[in-house]
Design a protein around this motif. Structure first.
Motif, PDB file in Angstrom:
ATOM      1  N   LYS A 167       7.167 -11.029 -19.202  1.00  0.00           N
ATOM      2  CA  LYS A 167       7.135  -9.952 -20.212  1.00  0.00           C
ATOM      3  C   LYS A 167       5.775  -9.878 -20.894  1.00  0.00           C
ATOM      4  O   LYS A 167       5.334  -8.812 -21.304  1.00  0.00           O
ATOM      5  CB  LYS A 167       8.257 -10.142 -21.230  1.00  0.00           C
ATOM      6  N   GLU A 168       5.116 -11.025 -21.003  1.00  0.00           N
ATOM      7  CA  GLU A 168       3.760 -11.054 -21.576  1.00  0.00           C
ATOM      8  C   GLU A 168       2.724 -10.568 -20.552  1.00  0.00           C
ATOM      9  O   GLU A 168       1.549 -10.408 -20.861  1.00  0.00           O
ATOM     10  CB  GLU A 168       3.396 -12.476 -22.032  1.00  0.00           C
ATOM     11  N   GLU A 218      -1.348 -18.463 -23.961  1.00  0.00           N
ATOM     12  CA  GLU A 218      -2.719 -18.170 -24.408  1.00  0.00           C
ATOM     13  C   GLU A 218      -3.719 -18.360 -23.267  1.00  0.00           C
ATOM     14  O   GLU A 218      -4.564 -17.500 -22.997  1.00  0.00           O
ATOM     15  CB  GLU A 218      -3.084 -19.096 -25.583  1.00  0.00           C
ATOM     16  N   MET A 219      -3.611 -19.481 -22.570  1.00  0.00           N
ATOM     17  CA  MET A 219      -4.530 -19.767 -21.466  1.00  0.00           C
ATOM     18  C   MET A 219      -4.311 -18.794 -20.300  1.00  0.00           C
ATOM     19  O   MET A 219      -5.269 -18.275 -19.723  1.00  0.00           O
ATOM     20  CB  MET A 219      -4.335 -21.211 -20.986  1.00  0.00           C
ATOM     21  N   LEU A 220      -3.046 -18.532 -19.981  1.00  0.00           N
ATOM     22  CA  LEU A 220      -2.737 -17.620 -18.876  1.00  0.00           C
ATOM     23  C   LEU A 220      -3.275 -16.217 -19.147  1.00  0.00           C
ATOM     24  O   LEU A 220      -3.839 -15.576 -18.266  1.00  0.00           O
ATOM     25  CB  LEU A 220      -1.223 -17.563 -18.644  1.00  0.00           C
ATOM     26  N   LYS A 221      -3.116 -15.758 -20.386  1.00  0.00           N
ATOM     27  CA  LYS A 221      -3.617 -14.415 -20.747  1.00  0.00           C
ATOM     28  C   LYS A 221      -5.132 -14.344 -20.601  1.00  0.00           C
ATOM     29  O   LYS A 221      -5.669 -13.362 -20.087  1.00  0.00           O
ATOM     30  CB  LYS A 221      -3.219 -14.072 -22.188  1.00  0.00           C
ATOM     31  N   ALA A 274       1.572 -19.081 -12.737  1.00  0.00           N
ATOM     32  CA  ALA A 274       1.664 -19.885 -13.962  1.00  0.00           C
ATOM     33  C   ALA A 274       2.330 -21.214 -13.641  1.00  0.00           C
ATOM     34  O   ALA A 274       3.376 -21.252 -12.997  1.00  0.00           O
ATOM     35  CB  ALA A 274       2.489 -19.140 -15.005  1.00  0.00           C
ATOM     36  N   SER A 275       1.720 -22.302 -14.114  1.00  0.00           N
ATOM     37  CA  SER A 275       2.271 -23.628 -13.840  1.00  0.00           C
ATOM     38  C   SER A 275       2.113 -24.534 -15.055  1.00  0.00           C
ATOM     39  O   SER A 275       1.084 -24.514 -15.720  1.00  0.00           O
ATOM     40  CB  SER A 275       1.542 -24.231 -12.629  1.00  0.00           C
ATOM     41  N   GLY A 276       3.153 -25.334 -15.304  1.00  0.00           N
ATOM     42  CA  GLY A 276       3.090 -26.327 -16.385  1.00  0.00           C
ATOM     43  C   GLY A 276       3.838 -25.898 -17.620  1.00  0.00           C
ATOM     44  O   GLY A 276       3.467 -24.919 -18.268  1.00  0.00           O
ATOM     45  N   GLY A 277       4.938 -26.618 -17.924  1.00  0.00           N
ATOM     46  CA  GLY A 277       5.604 -26.429 -19.208  1.00  0.00           C
ATOM     47  C   GLY A 277       6.912 -25.678 -19.214  1.00  0.00           C
ATOM     48  O   GLY A 277       7.557 -25.567 -20.251  1.00  0.00           O
TER      49      GLY A 277
END
Length: 252
Positions: free
Chosen positions: A216-217, A186-189, A201-204
């Protein structure tokens, strides 16, 4: 679709690589020079080295360790932590870094982004952002290794950072960090939708599926992970082979 990048991250404290959950409970996991070489041989696309207590302790990044790591690897290498001035950026690039990551210092003095981009090129300036979800929605930016809420809105800061010349965004979800429950899609988008520079993308990240999902997203150009690689649950090549099988372009 552009080639996607897989980036191991070395969080370094007192000369050792450490890892925690939600930015706390840090445990020692190895030697940065040795791990860097290992990830290079596993065909990592890039490497990120973060001196995670340099800002909090108000000292400079460990130049000697950066020099030692740079001698062992021949892939793009980003260094962050305690970089406050253009002189600090120069020092890190001379020590062998290809890019520098600015976090707390950029909030305090946003001009360091534009000065760095002007002198060394936008491709050298990575704006690292640690963000946490607000109760009322949206995200706030945190500094000093996640210790301090700036009250600054994530999306506003991304827009400003990019307009000042940041060539890439390294976005860490503090809510997801170390949980292995997956990237904060959600945050990345939300960031990717307003941003014309690459997002890391970082974390999780906790599985092959999480790497697959984030690409893919289509909400990041690169995915960064630490625990998975440090604890040898997956190798970089395991990830790349899985992504290739799923039709996601990677460098093999």
């Amino acid at each position: 679709m552009h080639t996607r990048r897989i980036i191991p991250c070395l969080d370094v404290m007192n000369g050792k690589v450490v890892k925690g959950i939600n930015f706390v409970g840090l445990k020692e996991v190895g030697d940065p020079v040795q791990l860097a070489r290992e990830y290079y041989l596993q065909q990592a696309d890039e490497l990120v080295f973060l001196d995670i207590t340099a800002t909090h302790e108000q000292r400079d990044t460990m130049v000697k360790v950066v020099e030692q790591v740079a001698k062992e690897i021949f892939i793009p290498f980003t260094v962050g932590g305690g970089i406050r001035t253009v002189e600090d950026i120069r020092k890190m690039l001379l020590a062998g870094a290809d890019k520098v990551s600015l976090n707390s210092a950029a909030i305090k003095n946003p001009e360091v982004i534009s000065q760095g981009a002007k002198l060394f090129g936008s491709q050298c300036i990575v704006l690292a952002i640690d963000a946490k979800k607000r109760e009322n929605g949206g995200w706030n930016v945190y500094v000093r290794g996640g210790r301090e809420d700036t009250g600054i809105d994530l999306l506003e800061w991304v827009k400003k950072g990019v307009s000042l010349g940041a060539g890439e965004i390294l976005l860490t979800s503090m809510d997801a960090d170390g949980t292995k429950k997956g990237f904060d899609i959600e945050m990345l988008k939300a960031v990717h939708n307003i941003c014309h520079v690459p997002v890391i993308a970082s974390g999780g990240c906790g599985s092959l599926y999480h790497f697959e999902e984030v690409f893919k997203e289509d909400c990041a150009e690169a995915a960064l992970a630490a625990s998975l690689f440090h604890y040898k649950e997956l190798s970089v090549m395991d990830v790349k082979k899985h992504l290739e099988k799923e039709g996601i372009p990677v460098r093999l």
